[in-house]
Every structure is written in structure tokens, then in C-alpha cells.
Design a protein around this motif. Structure first.
Motif, PDB file in Angstrom:
ATOM      1  N   ALA A  45       0.922  -1.163   0.056  1.00  0.00           N
ATOM      2  CA  ALA A  45      -0.151   0.015  -0.027  1.00  0.00           C
ATOM      3  C   ALA A  45       0.700   1.284  -0.094  1.00  0.00           C
ATOM      4  O   ALA A  45       0.602   2.251  -0.592  1.00  0.00           O
ATOM      5  CB  ALA A  45      -0.916   0.177   1.331  1.00  0.00           C
ATOM      6  N   ASN A  48       2.425   1.676  -3.387  1.00  0.00           N
ATOM      7  CA  ASN A  48       1.124   2.279  -4.266  1.00  0.00           C
ATOM      8  C   ASN A  48       1.081   3.675  -4.010  1.00  0.00           C
ATOM      9  O   ASN A  48       0.741   4.642  -4.876  1.00  0.00           O
ATOM     10  CB  ASN A  48       0.070   1.468  -4.082  1.00  0.00           C
ATOM     11  N   THR A  49       0.942   3.801  -2.927  1.00  0.00           N
ATOM     12  CA  THR A  49       0.771   5.351  -2.212  1.00  0.00           C
ATOM     13  C   THR A  49       1.796   6.440  -2.800  1.00  0.00           C
ATOM     14  O   THR A  49       1.661   7.366  -3.357  1.00  0.00           O
ATOM     15  CB  THR A  49       0.680   5.494  -0.718  1.00  0.00           C
ATOM     16  N   ASN A  52       1.071   6.964  -6.395  1.00  0.00           N
ATOM     17  CA  ASN A  52      -0.453   7.844  -6.361  1.00  0.00           C
ATOM     18  C   ASN A  52      -0.008   9.084  -6.145  1.00  0.00           C
ATOM     19  O   ASN A  52      -0.268  10.155  -6.823  1.00  0.00           O
ATOM     20  CB  ASN A  52      -1.291   7.376  -5.426  1.00  0.00           C
ATOM     21  N   GLU A 112      -4.392  11.158   4.718  1.00  0.00           N
ATOM     22  CA  GLU A 112      -5.141  10.868   3.340  1.00  0.00           C
ATOM     23  C   GLU A 112      -6.685  11.867   3.739  1.00  0.00           C
ATOM     24  O   GLU A 112      -6.873  12.243   2.858  1.00  0.00           O
ATOM     25  CB  GLU A 112      -5.406   9.439   3.052  1.00  0.00           C
ATOM     26  N   GLN A 144      -8.308   9.909  -5.758  1.00  0.00           N
ATOM     27  CA  GLN A 144      -7.148   9.069  -5.350  1.00  0.00           C
ATOM     28  C   GLN A 144      -6.728   9.172  -3.865  1.00  0.00           C
ATOM     29  O   GLN A 144      -6.522   7.951  -3.280  1.00  0.00           O
ATOM     30  CB  GLN A 144      -5.911   9.804  -6.127  1.00  0.00           C
ATOM     31  N   ASN A 148      -6.728   5.921  -1.399  1.00  0.00           N
ATOM     32  CA  ASN A 148      -5.695   5.397  -0.602  1.00  0.00           C
ATOM     33  C   ASN A 148      -6.275   5.125   0.803  1.00  0.00           C
ATOM     34  O   ASN A 148      -5.973   4.306   1.398  1.00  0.00           O
ATOM     35  CB  ASN A 148      -4.748   6.385  -0.738  1.00  0.00           C
TER      36      ASN A 148
END
Length: 165
Positions: A45, A48-49, A52, A112, A144, A148
Motif C-alpha cells: 500500500a 502504491n501510495t 499515487n 489522506e 485518489q 488510498n
């Protein structure tokens, strides 16, 4: 409230700068956090973040270009302080990988949430400035950040429940 266009643009750019600055700070710290993550879903994650956030920064660069302005380095501690405090709190867990991972999930989800709120306000301001293209870029960043945040919540839930089982 009767804000003229010039005041709205000043507000918009100042706050875009603040979130941009926070995103840059995240980019510099997230790789280290990913390296220290014990829980594989969390590590994935975070990686991936990072991707992003890079995409979100690219969108924000497009906004600056559309407004014909440049990013001004933020001198305030607001969002940067919030992000930095989160990383310090995560590090305080030391060698306890379970608590460090749980702290990472907690603070990343909070970050986030702040980003989502920031993008929403900026998106509303873009509507008032009558700029649909900027509004769309901000909406994409909001979506996005929301995605997240949801992923981090699901991982936290899995992490806590599997630990209880």
C-alpha cells in the motif's frame, strides 16, 4: 461572502502550495516507511501510495501551469508539521514492528483524510473561479486520496482482526 476573483486566486494558490509541499514531504519519507513495514499488505500500500502521490503532484503541476503561476515553497509548518509528527510517532515504536505498522496505518489514513478535505475545498474554489479543468484535476486527486484512505482502512481492519484471531 463576497470574495473577488483575485482574493480567491490568492487563497487557492496559497493552499495549493501547502498541500503540494506536504506531498513533496511524503515522497521523501514514504520509501523509508515502506522499507520498515513488516506487514506485506502495508508495504504494498505504501509503494502504491508513492506512485499515487507522484500522479497527484503531476496533476498539481498541471494546475500551476493552467493558472500561469509557479509553486512557492511553503514556509509554514501546518501540513508539513502534521506529516513530520506522524513520521516521528511511527519511529517512536522502535523495534516493535506490529505497533509500528499499526501506527503507520493510523497516521497515513489521517494524512489522506486531511488531503481529501484540502482537495474538496480547493475544488469548490475552482468552481467559484469557473475553471472546470482545474476542478477536474482536483476531483481526480480527491478520488485518489479517498481510494488510498479506503485501502489503508481495509488493511488496518485486516491487520487488527487477524491479530485478534
Amino acid at each position: 461572502m463576497n470574495l473577488d476573483r483575485e482574493k480567491l486566486e490568492i487563497f487557492f494558490i496559497e493552499h495549493l502550495d501547502k498541500i503540494y509541499c506536504a506531498k513533496q514531504h511524503l515522497i521523501s519519507h514514504l520509501p523509508q516507511l515502506a522499507e520498515k513495514a513488516n506487514f506485506s499488505d502495508l508495504k504494498d500500500a505504501i509503494i502504491n501510495t508513492i506512485e499515487n502521490v507522484k500522479t497527484e503532484i503531476t496533476r498539481m503541476d498541471m494546475i500551476y501551469e493552467l493558472m500561469d503561476v509557479s509553486y512557492s515553497d511553503c514556509a509554514t509548518k501546518g501540513l508539513i508539521g502534521f506529516v513530520e509528527d506522524a513520521f516521528v510517532a511511527i519511529e517512536r515504536q522502535g523495534p516493535d514492528v506490529e505497533l509500528r505498522d499499526l501506527s503507520s496505518l493510523f497516521y497515513l489514513q489521517n494524512i489522506e483524510s486531511v488531503e481529501m478535505a484540502s482537495f474538496q475545498i480547493l475544488q469548490m474554489t475552482a468552481v467559484k473561479l469557473k475553471n472546470k479543468q482545474i476542478g477536474k484535476l482536483l476531483k481526480d486527486n480527491y478520488e485518489q486520496a479517498k481510494s488510498n484512505r479506503t485501502l489503508l482502512l481495509l488493511i488496518a481492519s485486516k491487520y487488527i482482526i487477524s491479530d485478534l484471531g
